[in-house]
Write a protein that holds these residues in place. Sequence first.
Motif, short mmCIF file in Angstrom:
data_model
loop_
_atom_site.label_atom_id
_atom_site.label_comp_id
_atom_site.label_asym_id
_atom_site.label_seq_id
_atom_site.Cartn_x
_atom_site.Cartn_y
_atom_site.Cartn_z
N VAL A 205 -5.22 1.23 -8.17
CA VAL A 205 -3.75 1.17 -8.44
C VAL A 205 -3.78 -0.32 -9.22
N THR A 302 5.11 -6.49 -1.23
CA THR A 302 4.53 -5.54 -0.28
C THR A 302 3.61 -6.25 0.77
N ASP A 317 -3.09 5.58 -1.66
CA ASP A 317 -2.25 6.48 -2.36
C ASP A 317 -0.89 6.60 -1.52
N LYS A 318 -0.93 6.10 -0.28
CA LYS A 318 0.13 6.12 0.46
C LYS A 318 0.98 4.85 0.56
N ASP A 320 3.14 1.99 -1.43
CA ASP A 320 4.18 1.85 -2.51
C ASP A 320 3.85 0.30 -2.84
N LYS A 322 5.06 -3.17 -4.38
CA LYS A 322 6.26 -3.76 -5.12
C LYS A 322 5.81 -5.09 -5.45
#
Length: 420
Positions: A205, A302, A317-318, A320, A322
């Motif tokens: 990511v 986050t 992948d779980k 989010d 920010k």
Amino acid sequence: MKVLVVGGGGREHAICTALKKSPSVTELYCAPGNGGIAEIATCKNIGATDVDAMVAYAKEEKFDLVFVAPDDPLVLGMVDKMQEAGLRAFGPNKNAAIIEGSKAFSKGLMKKYNIPTAKYELFDDEAKAIEYLDSQKAPIVIKADGLALGKGVIIAQTIEDAKVAVHEMMSDHKFGSAGNTVVIEEFMTGPEMTLLAFADGKTCVPMISSRDHKRANDHDEGLNTGGMGAVTPGADLTDADNKRIYDEIVEPTMKALIAEGRPFKGVIYFGLMLTPEGPKVVEYNCRFGDPEAQAILPRLETDFMEIIDACIDGNLDKVDIKWKDCCSCVVVMASGGYPLSYAKGYEITGIKECGHLVFQAGTKINDEGKLVTSGGRVLCVYGEGKTSDEAIDSAYEGVAKISFKDMHFRHDIGRTLGNK
Ligand code: AMP
Ligand code: GLY
């Protein structure tokens, strides 16, 4: 959780600052740390590359997590050693950290998996390298294979200069054994940017983009340094540009490492050049950039620990992730003379009063309890704003309030494309 951060520069100060905000981090330690980190973490004077001593200390203190931040201990396999001792560690294993430890490896990986990068040839024989240079045009780039503190890259403006560089690396051992093998590569043009990404071995990511400034002086003049400042975002990219970088570089790199049996967990650094033919990889690193981390992490909204756990456990992948919606800039204040020789021990004033986040690197508390300089890159001042200009102005307002003897900083961070 009781957490140990390995390292002692501005990057580690930014990492510790981000960890300190996490509700799950109850005790924070750093080794070796520095004068600034000592205000938020317990520092232990063990060198970051002293793998055995670090593992012994981690076992003794029973840390719940060890975050290995700098390149050398990662390349030496500190994460593997921590794991073998039953400890939970963040950072790539030795077999994946090789993407930074060996340029020959990373160039070979990119060639094998068609990841865009400069064309190159590899030599472990000086005579063959010199003969090859006779068939090439300048400018041309000569790189020592191994770790050389960011200094093992020579951009030769003439073939004669290129031959001198090869000789210095291979016969005079200017960068020690790092120069036993050299990479000779095509000179690319275009703006540079850094893309850091969190990786859990499968998923990658990207963080917000950034751009550092490696030369010591304004207008990208002077010697290469570890980095004199950085901004986020690093380039004005469209969604299509970001998708292209992800599809052509980020994802293929992760897949290539998996295919080679070297899944990457931790933070992967893509040094990119936006060339007229599209984005290409200049280099991979196996960790957060310094000073890029200092410009990026304050924008993370986050919980940092949640991301670290997800990277280790393979469920990125779980999460989010920010980011604060703004621009940021960090300006490095260095000792006069850096990156060559410089004096140490000068008192630093103005940090507390300047009203800015300041990440410390080469600082320590002396016997009289005063904060003094103790390294080349001394500190890094953070600013943010709605626009890039506001962020830059803000960082320089902070710089203006800090002082130490012979201090040196660039006046054009964020105002140039960086990295000539
Ligand atoms: P590296 O350590 O590989 O990141 O190289 C240090 C710096 O040298 C990069 O940030 C670039 O500014 C420059 N550089 C490295 N390789 C190339 C290349 N092939 N063409 C142009 N510039 C390069
Ligand atoms: N700022 C460049 C690096 O960390 O490698």
